[in-house]
Design an enzyme around this catalytic site. Structure first.
Site, PDB file in Angstrom:
ATOM      1  CG  ASP A  95      -3.817  -0.939  -7.333  1.00  0.00           C
ATOM      2  OD1 ASP A  95      -3.176  -1.958  -7.041  1.00  0.00           O
ATOM      3  OD2 ASP A  95      -3.407   0.222  -7.070  1.00  0.00           O
ATOM      4  CB  VAL A 124      -0.906   0.059   1.257  1.00  0.00           C
ATOM      5  CG1 VAL A 124      -1.861   1.243   1.179  1.00  0.00           C
ATOM      6  CG2 VAL A 124      -1.674  -1.236   1.445  1.00  0.00           C
ATOM      7  CB  ILE A 152       4.065   6.389   1.614  1.00  0.00           C
ATOM      8  CG1 ILE A 152       3.995   7.094   0.251  1.00  0.00           C
ATOM      9  CG2 ILE A 152       3.824   7.372   2.745  1.00  0.00           C
ATOM     10  CD1 ILE A 152       2.613   7.663  -0.066  1.00  0.00           C
ATOM     11  CE  LYS A 201      -1.849  -0.013  -4.316  1.00  0.00           C
ATOM     12  NZ  LYS A 201      -1.567   0.962  -5.380  1.00  0.00           N
TER      13      LYS A 201
END
Ligand code: HSE
Length: 435
Positions: free
Chosen positions: A201, A132, A136, A205
């Site tokens: 997608d 995910v 980050i 996540k």
């Protein structure tokens, strides 16, 4: 100093980035970890293409078993993607007592529960930071950095391809199809672009985030999903004139009774923080009861950023191995026995503001027939805009509503779309006005 053995399954884009980091940053990683990480083997069906990474050719193999079954490998990284053989390989590695790291959001969103259960039973760690938000560090931040909080809301731009497309459509007025092609050429898109543009997608996540935020079992079907393929340059022009930007947002709110879980194109005020997250960047805005609002921002995809997240998992697992603390942080952040399903709010019960674009005939009485139906369903109009006259017979009429219930909106629109004066299906886009 004994090294920790690492094996890699999948030498594609993210696999190459991961290998490059493990090789080129070996020293700095070892000085942080206290032991070297050693990339012992890489398995891929194609071991002849030059990946631009300096690895000894002898560690390359076409047989996944050379990684999964190797006694000198402690941590297996799965970067093949997709459902099979990735799932089988992960389960087999776990069964062999290996710790595993994966970036495979699609697999985790569907079969994650089975994988986490197998790992718990076997007493091995599973890392999935790269699944995910690319580079980050979201997963660890929620599981550990925000451990003190009850999470009250998540707003995420979690798909770089969709964000790239919407940014380009906003700034350069390109059509959806042209901009999608550009995103694919730049290598952002998934193998099947449907996953990116239809919100799947991002929903994968969000499914993972819901579980670590609220301690609920993984349930992809609970997430309402709608993509961006119907958005037209005309809508972009109108929403800009109303002071909004459009984003494919993954949204969740917990009001204590039920959890909202939805991915759809969303209008947000042009001066909000998330509105300035452009191109292929990702961001997640988290509200915690103690911390307040926190926002994470960065590259949501790509060889090196995603490799950075993968290696952070490998180092975390290695730390646990070194200190004999495997399972220190439960995979999903909650002790498995405490995890339980919560009520997911039905979309019918959603109450937000809406943007409607009607395609209607341009003649007297049209607006009053449309607004009459909206009024009958208790939908109150905040502003209306009609631009130009179209001699071809239909004009766009755009409305922003006050907060309305989605069930009422759906009923009203189905009545309106059956009117003889309405020429095309009405466009509906939800609005999140940050207060
Ligand atoms: N296709 C994904 C995206 C890649 O566009 O964000 C990272 O998961």
């Amino acid at each position: 100093m004994n090294s920790i053995g690492v094996g890699l399954l999948g030498f594609g884009t993210v696999g190459s980035g991961t290998a490059k980091i493990l090789v080129e940053n070996q020293e700095v990683i070892a000085s942080r970890l206290g032991r070297p990480l050693e990339l012992k083997r890489i398995a891929d069906l194609d071991i002849t293409t030059d990946r631009g990474v300096k690895v000894d050719g002898r560690i390359l193999t076409t047989d996944a078993a050379d990684v999964i079954d190797a006694p000198d490998i402690d941590i297996v990284i799965e970067l093949i993607g997709g459902y099979e053989p990735a799932k089988g390989f992960l389960l087999r590695a776990i069964d062999q007592g290996k710790h595993v790291v994966t970036a495979n959001k699609a697999l985790l969103a569907s079969d994650g529960w089975e994988i986490f259960e197998a790992a718990t039973k076997k007493g091995v760690d599973v890392g999935f930071e790269a699944s995910v938000g690319g580079g980050i560090p979201l997963i660890q931040s929620i599981k550990e950095g925000l451990v003190a909080n009850r999470i009250q809301g998540l707003f995420g731009i979690l798909n770089g391809t969709a964000n790239f497309i919407l940014t380009k459509m906003t700034d350069e007025t390109g059509s959806f199809a042209d901009v999608l092609k550009e995103a694919q050429d730049l290598g952002y898109a998934e193998l099947d672009p449907t996953f990116d543009v239809e919100g799947i997608d991002a929903a994968h996540k969000l499914t993972i985030l819901l579980s670590i935020a609220y301690g609920i079992p993984i349930d992809f079907d609970a997430v309402y999903t709608e993509g961006i393929s119907r958005i037209t340059p005309l809508d972009i022009r109108f929403m800009k004139s109303f002071g909004y930007r459009i984003k494919l947002l993954a949204i969740s709110k917990d009001d204590g009774k039920a959890i909202e879980a939805r991915v759809h194109p969303t209008l947000i005020p042009e001066n909000s923080l998330l509105a300035s997250v452009n191109q292929a960047y990702n961001a997640l805005y988290v509200t915690g009861d103690a911390v307040g609002n926190v926002m994470f921002y960065g590259p949501g995809a790509g060889m090196m950023p995603t490799g950075s997240a993968v290696v952070s998992d490998v180092v975390n697992v290695a730390r646990n191995i070194i200190s004999g603390a495997v399972g220190r942080v439960p995979a999903l952040g909650y002790q498995p026995a405490t995890m339980q399903a919560r009520r997911i709010k039905s979309m019918d019960d959603l109450a937000v503001k809406y943007y409607f674009r009607f395609s209607a005939e341009d003649r007297p009485g049209v607006l009053s027939r449309i607004s009459g139906i909206l009024g009958k369903h208790e939908i109150s109009i905040q502003s209306v805009h009609q631009q130009g006259r179209d001699v071809l017979g239909a004009v766009p009429i755009v409305m922003i509503t006050h907060e309305a219930r989605e069930a009422a909106v759906r009923q009203a629109l189905s009545e309106i779309d059956r009117l003889d004066i309405v020429k095309d299906r009405t466009m509906l886009i939800r609005i999140e006005d940050w207060k």
